[in-house]
Design a protein around this motif. Structure first.
Motif, PDB file in Angstrom:
ATOM      1  N   GLU A  65       0.444   4.969  -1.777  1.00 54.49           N
ATOM      2  CA  GLU A  65       0.179   6.186  -0.996  1.00 54.49           C
ATOM      3  C   GLU A  65       1.240   7.247  -1.291  1.00 54.49           C
ATOM      4  OE1 GLU A  65      -2.070   4.231   2.855  1.00 54.49           O
ATOM      5  OE2 GLU A  65      -0.044   4.977   3.102  1.00 54.49           O
ATOM      6  N   ALA A  66       2.483   6.813  -1.376  1.00 54.63           N
ATOM      7  CA  ALA A  66       3.561   7.768  -1.665  1.00 54.63           C
ATOM      8  C   ALA A  66       3.302   8.433  -3.016  1.00 54.63           C
ATOM      9  CB  ALA A  66       4.914   7.064  -1.660  1.00 54.63           C
ATOM     10  N   PHE A  77       6.921  10.009   5.028  1.00 53.33           N
ATOM     11  CA  PHE A  77       6.564   8.812   5.781  1.00 53.33           C
ATOM     12  C   PHE A  77       7.680   8.459   6.771  1.00 53.33           C
ATOM     13  CE2 PHE A  77       4.264   8.566   1.819  1.00 53.33           C
ATOM     14  CZ  PHE A  77       3.008   8.129   2.209  1.00 53.33           C
ATOM     15  N   GLN A  78       7.333   7.582   7.707  1.00 54.04           N
ATOM     16  CA  GLN A  78       8.327   7.149   8.693  1.00 54.04           C
ATOM     17  C   GLN A  78       9.526   6.486   8.013  1.00 54.04           C
ATOM     18  OE1 GLN A  78       7.956   4.225  12.219  1.00 54.04           O
ATOM     19  NE2 GLN A  78       6.400   5.775  12.518  1.00 54.04           N
ATOM     20  N   GLU A  79       9.230   5.591   7.079  1.00 46.22           N
ATOM     21  CA  GLU A  79      10.299   5.065   6.238  1.00 46.22           C
ATOM     22  C   GLU A  79      10.188   5.882   4.951  1.00 46.22           C
ATOM     23  OE1 GLU A  79       7.530   3.070   6.670  1.00 46.22           O
ATOM     24  OE2 GLU A  79       8.070   2.473   8.693  1.00 46.22           O
ATOM     25  N   SER A  87      10.125   5.518   1.941  1.00 44.44           N
ATOM     26  CA  SER A  87       9.217   5.071   0.893  1.00 44.44           C
ATOM     27  C   SER A  87       9.599   5.620  -0.478  1.00 44.44           C
ATOM     28  CB  SER A  87       7.768   5.446   1.225  1.00 44.44           C
ATOM     29  OG  SER A  87       7.433   4.998   2.504  1.00 44.44           O
ATOM     30  N   ARG A 106      -2.945  11.025   8.645  1.00 44.19           N
ATOM     31  CA  ARG A 106      -3.393  10.324   7.435  1.00 44.19           C
ATOM     32  C   ARG A 106      -4.765  10.820   6.986  1.00 44.19           C
ATOM     33  NH1 ARG A 106      -1.125   5.743   5.752  1.00 44.19           N
ATOM     34  NH2 ARG A 106      -3.146   4.859   5.230  1.00 44.19           N
ATOM     35  N   GLU A 155       0.814  -1.210   0.000  1.00 41.10           N
ATOM     36  CA  GLU A 155       0.000   0.000   0.000  1.00 41.10           C
ATOM     37  C   GLU A 155       0.857   1.274   0.000  1.00 41.10           C
ATOM     38  OE1 GLU A 155      -4.120   1.209   0.335  1.00 41.10           O
ATOM     39  OE2 GLU A 155      -3.197  -0.741   0.105  1.00 41.10           O
ATOM     40  N   ARG A 156       1.982   1.212   0.731  1.00 40.01           N
ATOM     41  CA  ARG A 156       2.794   2.400   0.956  1.00 40.01           C
ATOM     42  C   ARG A 156       3.267   3.079  -0.332  1.00 40.01           C
ATOM     43  NH1 ARG A 156       5.071   4.045   5.362  1.00 40.01           N
ATOM     44  NH2 ARG A 156       2.947   3.750   6.005  1.00 40.01           N
ATOM     45  N   THR A 200      -0.871   9.527  14.177  1.00 41.95           N
ATOM     46  CA  THR A 200      -0.632   9.170  12.775  1.00 41.95           C
ATOM     47  C   THR A 200      -1.942   9.050  12.005  1.00 41.95           C
ATOM     48  OG1 THR A 200       1.471   8.100  13.235  1.00 41.95           O
ATOM     49  CG2 THR A 200       0.326   7.386  11.259  1.00 41.95           C
TER      50      THR A 200
END
Lengths: 228, 372
Positions: free
Chosen positions: A127-128, B97-99, B101, B57, A123-124, B53
Motif C-alpha cells: 500500500e505504501a 500511515f499510522q506507522e 511504513s 482508505r 499488505e502495508r 480510517t
C-alpha cells in the motif's frame, strides 16, 4: 585420475546430477514465484486445493509421482501425445523427462519458502508503494523482490539440494542410462548392487558432505537481516 | 509577441472533495456523503470504530466501497455506477500511515526518492531540500529506517509523502503510535506544513487536542456516520452532538498575542470579543495562537465578580441551553462578542440564576489550554 576408484562414468553421474539440479532450480524459480505470489495473496476458495497439490510431493512416495509422470509422458499419455505431436518424441528416459519430474518433485521446496517470504512482507508495504505512485509490477520488482530475497535464496538452496537427493522419481522415469539419466543416487545404487563398496563410499560420502554443507549454510543464514 | 502580458495572479483553484461511500462489513457500516473543502486541514474526528480510517482508505483507493463516488475537483477517482476507478498509484495523493511504513531495505534518502522519482519532473513542486528542511531530517539521510526513533521515522514518512507533490495529503493518525514526547516533537512540523504548503490535508484523529491544534475544518464521525461537520470553532461549540463528543466539550479560540506583562509574567491573548491573560508565552506580539477552553472550566455569574481570584472574565450572551452528559449538568452556549464559548454548569445553578437564551452573563474562565 586423483581417485583410482572414481571412474569416468561416476564423473559423468556427478556432472549430470549438477546439470539436472541447476536446470530444475532455474525453472522452479520462474514457475514457483507466480504460484507462491498467488498463494500468498489470494482469497480464492481454490487456495487450499492449490496449496495441497503443491505440497503433495512432500508426503507422496517418489515412486507414485514417478509412476504417474511416466504414464502421462508415455506414448499413450496426454503429455506423451502432445510431445510426439510437437515432434520431440516422448520424454521418459531422456534428460528433459528427468527435468520435468524433478520440477514436480521439488516444487514445494521452492514455493513454500518464497510464499512465506511474500506473506511476511505484509499488505502495508504494498500500500505504501502504491501511494508513492508505484504500479503493481514496479512494486513487485522494487519492494517485494528485495524484501523477499532471503526466501528466494532459501528456496534455491532447498530446491537444488532436494533435486540432487532424488532417487525414486529418477528411477521411474529416467531409468539408468549412463550420461543421460544416471545421476549420483542411482550410481550409488548400482555400485552397491555390484558390491563395489569403495566406489559407493566415495559417492555416498560426497553426497553426505554436500548435504551437510548446504544445510549448514542454510541454518547459519537464519537471523541474517532480510535486506543485507 | 514582444510584449509579455502581466502574469495573472490568481489563487489556485480550490478542488473540493465530494465523497460518497458505503462500506458494509459484519457489524459495521460506513455510510457517508461529504463535501469537503479543498483547502486547509480537515480533521476526520471520531472514536475508534467510527469509520474514519476506512473513509480515508476509500479516498486513497486502498479500499473499495460497496457503493462509491469520489470526485476531486472536476476529476472522478471512483464511480461505481459508471465503472470508473482510478487505482491508488495514479491518484495525486500523499498518504501518511499510522506507522511510518518506511521500506526497510532502503536508506532514508532512497525512501524519500522512491515517490519523488516516480512523479514526472514537471509536476514536482516540492523539492528534496524543502521537504528535508521542513521536517528537519537532513542529518538522517544516510541512515537505515531500523536505526531511527519512532518520531524520526514518522517525519521521514511525512517527507516521503510530500515529495510526491501531492494535490491532496491524507494522514491516518500520524501521531497515534507515538508517545507524548514524540508527539510534541512532530506537532510543530505539522503546523509548519499547514502554514508553509498550500496542500489540502485530510487528517484522521481521535485526539481532541490534535484536532483543535491543527484543523481548520472538522468532520465528526460516529459509528460510520457523519454527526456534524463545519469550521472547527463553530462545530466544536455545537451542543447537539452525541454524548461521546460532549464529555469533553469545549471551544477552540483563535487568538493573537497582544501584549506581554513582564512584571507579573503574563501574556494577553486577544480575540474578537475580548482577551484572556495566560502565563508568559515565548511567542512574539502578533503571533497567532490557538487555545481551548473546556466547558467544565467555564462558570457563569450574573454580575461581574468582585473579590475573585479569577482574572479571565468575559461578558457574553446566552445562545442556547442543552442537556449535558449527566442529568446534574447542562451545557450553555454563549456568544462573547463573536467568539463562541460553552459552559458546563449544574442544572440547579442554571435554574437558580435563570439562565435562558438571550440573557447577559459573565463567563468566568478558570483555565485555558494553550495549543502549541
Amino acid at each position: 585420475m586423483i581417485l583410482p576408484a572414481f571412474s569416468n562414468a561416476d564423473w559423468a553421474a556427478v556432472w549430470l546430477t549438477f546439470k539436472l539440479a541447476a536446470t530444475t532450480t532455474a525453472i522452479l524459480m520462474v514457475v514457483g514465484t507466480p504460484i507462491a505470489w498467488w498463494l500468498a495473496r489470494t482469497r480464492s476458495k481454490w487456495k487450499g486445493v492449490v496449496g495441497a497439490l503443491v505440497a503433495l510431493p512432500l508426503v507422496l512416495p517418489p515412486t507414485v509421482l514417478g509412476f504417474y509422470l511416466l504414464v502421462a509422458m508415455g506414448p499413450q499419455g496426454p503429455v506423451g501425445k502432445f510431445t510426439t505431436w510437437l515432434g520431440v518424441g516422448t520424454l521418459p528416459f531422456t534428460f528433459p523427462g528427468l527435468v520435468v519430474g524433478s520440477v514436480f518433485y521439488s516444487l514445494p521446496f521452492v514455493v513454500q519458502p518464497v510464499q512465506n517470504a511474500f506473506e511476511a512482507i505484509g499488505e502495508r508495504m504494498l500500500e505504501a508503494a502504491a501511494t508513492l505512485r508505484a504500479n503493481p509490477w514496479d512494486t513487485f520488482f522494487t519492494v517485494v523482490l528485495p524484501l523477499a530475497k532471503p526466501g528466494f535464496i532459501t528456496a534455491a538452496i532447498l530446491g537444488f539440494a532436494h533435486t540432487v537427493g532424488e532417487f525414486g522419481v529418477v528411477l521411474m522415469i529416467g531409468g539408468n542410462i549412463p550420461e543421460k539419466t544416471r545421476v549420483v543416487s542411482v550410481a550409488i545404487y548400482d555400485h552397491v548392487e555390484a558390491l563395489e563398496y569403495t566406489e559407493a563410499h566415495i559417492l555416498a560420502g560426497g553426497m553426505l558432505a554436500f548435504s551437510f554443507v548446504v544445510l549448514l549454510i542454510l541454518y547459519s543464514r537464519k537471523g541474517a537481516k532480510a535486506w543485507k | 509577441m514582444e510584449v509579455n502580458a502581466p502574469m495573472a495572479v490568481t489563487a489556485p483553484v480550490e478542488r473540493r472533495i465530494a465523497a460518497r461511500f458505503r462500506v458494509r462489513w459484519p457489524g459495521f457500516v460506513l455510510d457517508v456523503d461529504l463535501d469537503l473543502p479543498g483547502r486547509g486541514v480537515t480533521a476526520l474526528f471520531g472514536h475508534s470504530g467510527s469509520g474514519k480510517t476506512t473513509l480515508l482508505r476509500c479516498i486513497a483507493g486502498l479500499q473499495r466501497g460497496d457503493e462509491a463516488c469520489l470526485r476531486f475537483g472536476d476529476e472522478t477517482w471512483d464511480d461505481q455506477q459508471a465503472g470508473v476507478f482510478v487505482p491508488t498509484h495514479k491518484r495525486p495523493i500523499g498518504y501518511v500511515f499510522q506507522e511510518a511504513s518506511l521500506f526497510p531495505h532502503l536508506s532514508v534518502a532512497s525512501n524519500l526518492a522512491f515517490g519523488q522519482k516516480r512523479v514526472v519532473a514537471a509536476e514536482r513542486r516540492v523539492s528534496l531540500e524543502a521537504a528535508v528542511a521542513l521536517l528537519g531530517i537532513g542529518h538522517l539521510l544516510e541512515r537505515m529506517p531500523e536505526t531511527l526513533s519512532g518520531g524520526e521515522r514518522q517525519r521521514v514518512g511525512i517527507a516521503r509523502a510530500l515529495l510526491t507533490s501531492p494535490r491532496l495529503l491524507l494522514m491516518d493518525e500520524p501521531l497515534a503510535a507515538l508517545d507524548l514526547k514524540r508527539k510534541n516533537e512532530i506537532l510543530p512540523y505539522l503546523e509548519r506544513l499547514h502554514d508553509e504548503l498550500d496542500i489540502p490535508v485530510l487528517y484522521v484523529s481521535h485526539s481532541p487536542d490534535e484536532v483543535a491544534r491543527l484543523a481548520d475544518h472538522v468532520v465528526l464521525l460516529d459509528q460510520g456516520r457523519v454527526v456534524a461537520q463545519g469550521g472547527l470553532v463553530e462545530t466544536l461549540a455545537r451542543l447537539d452532538l452525541p454524548t461521546a463528543f460532549t464529555e469533553d466539550a469545549g471551544v477552540v479560540i483563535e487568538s493573537v498575542v497582544g501584549e506581554h506583562d513582564e512584571h507579573y509574567h503574563l501574556t494577553r491573548l486577544d480575540f474578537p470579543g475580548g482577551n484572556v491573560l495566560v502565563a508568559r508565552r515565548p511567542e512574539a506580539v502578533g503571533h497567532r495562537l490557538r487555545f481551548r477552553v473546556h466547558a467544565r472550566d467555564v462558570s457563569l455569574a450574573t454580575a461581574r465578580a468582585e473579590g475573585s481570584s479569577i482574572t479571565n472574565l468575559l461578558p457574553a450572551t446566552v445562545v442556547e441551553v442543552a442537556p449535558a452528559d449527566t442529568l446534574a449538568h447542562v451545557l450553555v452556549r454563549l456568544d462573547a462578542g463573536g467568539t463562541p464559548l460553552v459552559a458546563r454548569i449544574a442544572r440547579r445553578s442554571c435554574d437558580q440564576l435563570g439562565v435562558v437564551a438571550g440573557c447577559r452573563m459573565w463567563a468566568q474562565i478558570k483555565t485555558v489550554a494553550l495549543l502549541g
